[in-house]
Motif scaffolding. Structure first.
Motif, short mmCIF file in Angstrom:
data_model
loop_
_atom_site.label_atom_id
_atom_site.label_comp_id
_atom_site.label_asym_id
_atom_site.label_seq_id
_atom_site.Cartn_x
_atom_site.Cartn_y
_atom_site.Cartn_z
N GLU A 489 -24.69 31.06 45.31
CA GLU A 489 -25.51 30.06 45.53
C GLU A 489 -25.10 28.71 44.79
O GLU A 489 -25.61 27.70 45.06
CB GLU A 489 -26.79 30.48 44.70
CG GLU A 489 -27.48 31.62 45.41
CD GLU A 489 -28.21 31.06 46.96
OE1 GLU A 489 -28.80 30.17 47.10
OE2 GLU A 489 -28.20 32.02 47.89
N PHE A 490 -24.42 28.80 43.55
CA PHE A 490 -24.40 27.66 42.97
C PHE A 490 -22.55 27.42 42.70
O PHE A 490 -22.11 27.80 41.74
CB PHE A 490 -24.95 27.71 41.43
CG PHE A 490 -26.19 27.67 41.68
CD1 PHE A 490 -27.12 26.71 42.05
CD2 PHE A 490 -26.98 28.86 41.59
CE1 PHE A 490 -28.35 26.70 42.41
CE2 PHE A 490 -28.20 28.92 41.96
CZ PHE A 490 -28.97 27.79 42.14
N PRO A 491 -21.90 26.99 43.58
CA PRO A 491 -20.50 26.77 43.37
C PRO A 491 -19.89 26.11 42.04
O PRO A 491 -18.81 26.14 41.90
CB PRO A 491 -20.06 26.14 44.71
CG PRO A 491 -21.18 25.65 45.57
CD PRO A 491 -22.48 26.22 44.62
N ASN A 492 -20.92 25.20 41.39
CA ASN A 492 -20.57 24.18 40.44
C ASN A 492 -21.04 24.51 39.01
O ASN A 492 -22.25 24.80 39.36
CB ASN A 492 -20.80 23.00 40.78
CG ASN A 492 -19.91 22.47 41.85
OD1 ASN A 492 -18.63 22.53 42.39
ND2 ASN A 492 -20.69 21.78 43.09
N ILE A 493 -20.17 24.77 38.01
CA ILE A 493 -20.89 24.93 36.88
C ILE A 493 -20.24 24.03 35.88
O ILE A 493 -19.30 23.64 35.74
CB ILE A 493 -20.65 26.47 36.40
CG1 ILE A 493 -21.46 26.77 35.14
CG2 ILE A 493 -19.18 26.84 36.34
CD1 ILE A 493 -21.57 28.17 34.65
N PHE A 494 -21.05 23.40 34.97
CA PHE A 494 -20.66 22.52 33.89
C PHE A 494 -21.17 23.02 32.31
O PHE A 494 -22.28 23.42 32.34
CB PHE A 494 -21.15 21.26 34.09
CG PHE A 494 -20.65 20.69 35.28
CD1 PHE A 494 -19.28 20.09 35.69
CD2 PHE A 494 -21.26 20.71 36.73
CE1 PHE A 494 -18.72 19.75 36.86
CE2 PHE A 494 -20.79 20.10 37.91
CZ PHE A 494 -19.40 19.59 37.91
N ASP A 495 -20.41 22.90 31.39
CA ASP A 495 -20.87 23.20 30.18
C ASP A 495 -21.26 21.93 29.51
O ASP A 495 -20.83 20.77 29.68
CB ASP A 495 -19.45 23.34 29.64
CG ASP A 495 -19.47 23.51 27.93
OD1 ASP A 495 -20.66 24.11 27.55
OD2 ASP A 495 -18.55 23.46 27.26
N HIS A 496 -22.67 22.26 28.97
CA HIS A 496 -23.33 21.43 28.11
C HIS A 496 -23.51 21.84 26.57
O HIS A 496 -24.73 21.59 25.96
CB HIS A 496 -24.66 20.73 28.49
CG HIS A 496 -24.40 20.16 30.12
ND1 HIS A 496 -24.22 18.94 30.08
CD2 HIS A 496 -24.73 20.67 31.46
CE1 HIS A 496 -24.18 18.59 31.59
NE2 HIS A 496 -24.18 19.83 31.98
N ASP A 497 -22.41 22.57 25.97
CA ASP A 497 -22.85 23.20 25.02
C ASP A 497 -23.08 22.29 23.80
O ASP A 497 -22.31 21.39 23.49
CB ASP A 497 -21.33 23.97 24.33
CG ASP A 497 -21.57 24.87 23.11
OD1 ASP A 497 -22.28 25.06 22.39
OD2 ASP A 497 -20.51 25.48 22.97
N PRO A 498 -24.24 22.43 22.77
CA PRO A 498 -24.47 21.33 21.90
C PRO A 498 -23.44 21.66 20.78
O PRO A 498 -23.25 20.87 19.82
CB PRO A 498 -25.90 21.83 21.48
CG PRO A 498 -26.24 23.44 21.96
CD PRO A 498 -25.25 23.43 23.16
N GLU A 499 -22.57 22.50 20.54
CA GLU A 499 -21.73 22.84 19.57
C GLU A 499 -20.38 23.31 20.12
O GLU A 499 -19.78 24.45 19.96
CB GLU A 499 -22.20 23.86 18.51
CG GLU A 499 -23.41 23.73 17.90
CD GLU A 499 -23.70 24.45 16.86
OE1 GLU A 499 -23.26 25.90 16.77
OE2 GLU A 499 -24.87 24.35 16.20
N PRO A 500 -19.81 22.20 21.07
CA PRO A 500 -18.58 22.69 21.64
C PRO A 500 -17.43 22.89 20.62
O PRO A 500 -16.34 23.63 20.95
CB PRO A 500 -18.12 21.53 22.53
CG PRO A 500 -18.99 20.18 21.81
CD PRO A 500 -20.24 20.93 21.24
N ALA A 501 -17.39 22.60 19.48
CA ALA A 501 -16.32 22.65 18.68
C ALA A 501 -16.34 24.10 17.86
O ALA A 501 -15.40 24.66 17.16
CB ALA A 501 -16.29 21.66 17.48
N ASN A 502 -17.51 24.51 18.01
CA ASN A 502 -17.54 26.10 17.53
C ASN A 502 -17.55 27.13 18.35
O ASN A 502 -17.95 27.36 19.27
CB ASN A 502 -19.29 26.22 17.31
CG ASN A 502 -19.49 26.23 15.63
OD1 ASN A 502 -18.74 26.18 15.11
ND2 ASN A 502 -20.75 26.07 15.54
N TYR A 503 -16.04 27.47 18.36
CA TYR A 503 -15.49 28.46 19.40
C TYR A 503 -14.80 29.52 18.44
O TYR A 503 -14.03 29.21 17.67
CB TYR A 503 -14.81 27.90 20.52
CG TYR A 503 -14.28 29.29 21.39
CD1 TYR A 503 -15.14 29.32 22.35
CD2 TYR A 503 -13.35 29.76 21.42
CE1 TYR A 503 -14.91 30.35 23.47
CE2 TYR A 503 -12.95 30.92 22.20
CZ TYR A 503 -13.85 31.23 23.15
OH TYR A 503 -13.42 32.08 23.97
#
Ligand code: HEM
Length: 525
Positions: A489-503
């Motif tokens: 249904e949704f071919p596009n996904i984008f990341d909006h992680d509020p803490e992207p440095a935390n991995y």
């Protein structure tokens, strides 16, 4: 007599006498324990286990730190840090009790399978009883055996393969996603509502319809007063159960009035549907079975005991709902950060089932999903990096040993005292380079294509042995279906992680895992 002598000695030697007396008794007790453990250990052919250094009185500092991290989301990483992957077995003293901690596959095999009868869930029953009563998830010994025998037939292939039951709920999920018009939203929150909706339909024959709300122009149908309170009440009760489990033998401290109130709401909900099923004429029950699969209607054919029915259904609900929502959330967390994985997944799903307006939804079945190799690798990897139950425990019901952890290099049997607790950290084992190679900390679905990767007991997302998860196939089918349909249904996904440095991300470790900051993504056509 003895008391008089003590008093006379106290009068003669002054107030310090009592302090000295206590110290003497404590020393005597320590000596007794040391000798006893030495004798038992030698008799069983085990060797001493290494201790991790204490911090604070009886490790109180460590225990408090763990409680804080549990709330803030750093606990799983912290425990991994203690471990470092080298020390797979050690003893730690918490609140005066010895805890044997292991992430060693040989020990887990013994604990859960080959020496199954030496161990039990112990206090778990007391932790969970106010909400779950007596069911498969809380009972040991004959009660557990009977529960398993009663429930197991309901997890056969033909009973759990009804993927079409998920579609109505998914359509609601899509509406929620579309209402954001490609802007960011918290997908994890929707997954948790989705799994309550599907679980209540599958278990009770009626969904709570938590996804139906005014924001998408749908309204749930109320069958009885208090029905809508179920969702929040169940979540709250579950949080309290988690705290009780962490408190171990001090669980009784955590029994607030709001917990009792929420349990009542959950019980009323379950009782309503149980009573409805019990009042159903036999022909109607048979008809319902033909129309579609409902757990309660199948169980009612086996037992008419309302309390037993309620307890078992709630036990399954607790075992299956958050675990599956967690699996889906961590999958989309990784997908949103990894365009390469997203592209490979899309390729496989589109080739097998089409996409968008050409989606062949009816082709997505239990059998066809099983043939999606990359999807399988993806799910394996998510459950490796983020096992839904990262930490678990058992209690020894006799003096016994586990194969490893004793001796200078930890390769000899470890002595396990009757009544002591064994904590096992599946999350640490799943990231140990010894079993997964130098890149064990990387998220890499492709590793599962390697024919040489045979982790055996080093891969345990669903537990092992006689208490292996009953819902494994059910969960994988549901998660696979949802993943495939969302990709279509949704071919596009984008990341909006509020803490992207935390991995890796901060993880809230309740009974199961979830992302501490939610799953912030956008999905678009
Ligand atoms: C990703 C999803 C899931 C994961 C990772 C998972 C994992 C586990 C684990 C680790 C246990 C062992 C707990 C213990 O003994 O301490 C367990 C037990 C269990 N699970 Fe699951 N589970 C999942 C989904 C489900 C679902 C969907 C259901 C049912 C619909 C289910 C039903 C059960 C039951 C009934 C038990 C208790 C088995 C017994 O003690 O004999 N699980 N699960």
């Amino acid at each position: 007599m003895l008391f008089d002598k003590i008093q006379a000695a106290a009068t003669e030697h002054g107030s310090l006498f009592y302090v000295e007396l206590v110290a003497f008794v404590a020393a005597l007790y320590t000596l007794y324990r040391t000798v006893k453990i030495y004798v038992l250990r030698t008799r069983l052919g085990a060797e001493p286990v290494a201790w991790i250094p204490e911090s604070g009185w009886f490790n109180s500092r460590k225990a408090l730190m763990m409680f804080r991290l549990k709330r803030d989301g750093g606990l799983v990483e912290y425990l991994w840090g203690i471990w470092k992957g080298d020390d797979e077995n050690f003893n730690v003293r918490i609140g005066g009790d010895t805890l044997f901690v292991t992430s060693d596959p040989d020990n887990l095999k013994a604990l859960l399978a080959t020496q199954f009868n030496d161990f039990a869930l112990g206090v778990r029953h007391a932790h969970f009883k106010p909400l779950l009563g007596d069911g498969i998830f809380t009972l040991d010994y004959s009660g557990w055996k009977q529960s398993r025998a009663l429930l197991r037939p309901n997890f056969s292939r033909e009973k759990i393969g009804h993927t079409h039951m998920l579609e109505d709920h998914l359509q609601r999920l899509f509406k929620h996603i579309r209402k954001h018009h490609g802007e960011k939203f918290n997908l994890q929150e929707l997954f948790f509502r989705f799994t309550v909706d599907t679980a209540t339909e599958f278990l009770f024959g009626n969904s709570v319809e938590g996804l139906a709300d005014e924001t998408i122009g749908e309204y749930p149908t109320a069958l009885f007063e208090g029905q809508f309170e179920f969702y929040d009440a169940f979540n709250t009760s579950q949080e309290v159960l988690s705290s009780r489990a962490w408190l171990q033998k001090w669980y009784w401290i955590m029994n607030p009035p709001y917990f009792r109130r929420c349990n009542k709401i959950v019980h009323n909900f379950a009782d309503f549907y149980v009573q409805k099923a019990l009042n159903m004429p036999q022909e109607e029950l048979e008809k319902k079975s033909e129309d579609g699969y409902v757990f309660l209607y199948e169980l009612v054919k086996e037992t008419k005991n309302p309390r037993l029915l309620r307890d078992q259904l709630l036990n399954i609900m607790i075992a299956g709902r958050d675990t599956t929502a967690g699996l889906m959330s961590f999958t989309f967390y990784e997908l949103s950060k990894r365009p390469d994985v997203w592209a490979k997944l899309k390729e496989e799903i589109y080739e097998k089932f089409g996409s968008g307006k050409d989606a062949r939804v009816e082709d997505i079945t239990f059998e066809t999903l099983k043939k999606c190799t990359y999807l399988k690798f993806l799910i394996n990897e998510v459950l490796r990096m983020y096992p839904s139950v990262p930490i678990n425990y058992r209690f020894a019901n006799k003096h016994t040993t586990l194969p490893r952890g004793g001796g200078d290099d930890g390769s000899k049997p470890a002595f396990i005292e009757k009544g002591s607790c064994i904590g096992y950290l599946v999350s640490a084992m799943h990231r140990n380079p010894k079993y997964y190679g130098a890149d064990s900390h990387e998220f890499k679905p492709e590793r599962w294509a390697d024919k040489d990767l045979k982790p055996g007991w080093a891969y345990l997302p669903f537990n092992g042995g006689p208490r292996i998860c009953l819902g494994q196939q059910f969960a994988i089918t549901e998660a696979s279906y949802v993943i495939a349909r969302l990709v279509q249904e949704f071919p596009n996904i984008f990341d909006h992680d509020p803490e992207p440095a935390n991995y890796p991300p901060r993880i809230i470790a309740q009974l199961t895992n979830s992302l501490a900051t939610g799953l912030w993504v956008s999905l678009s056509d």
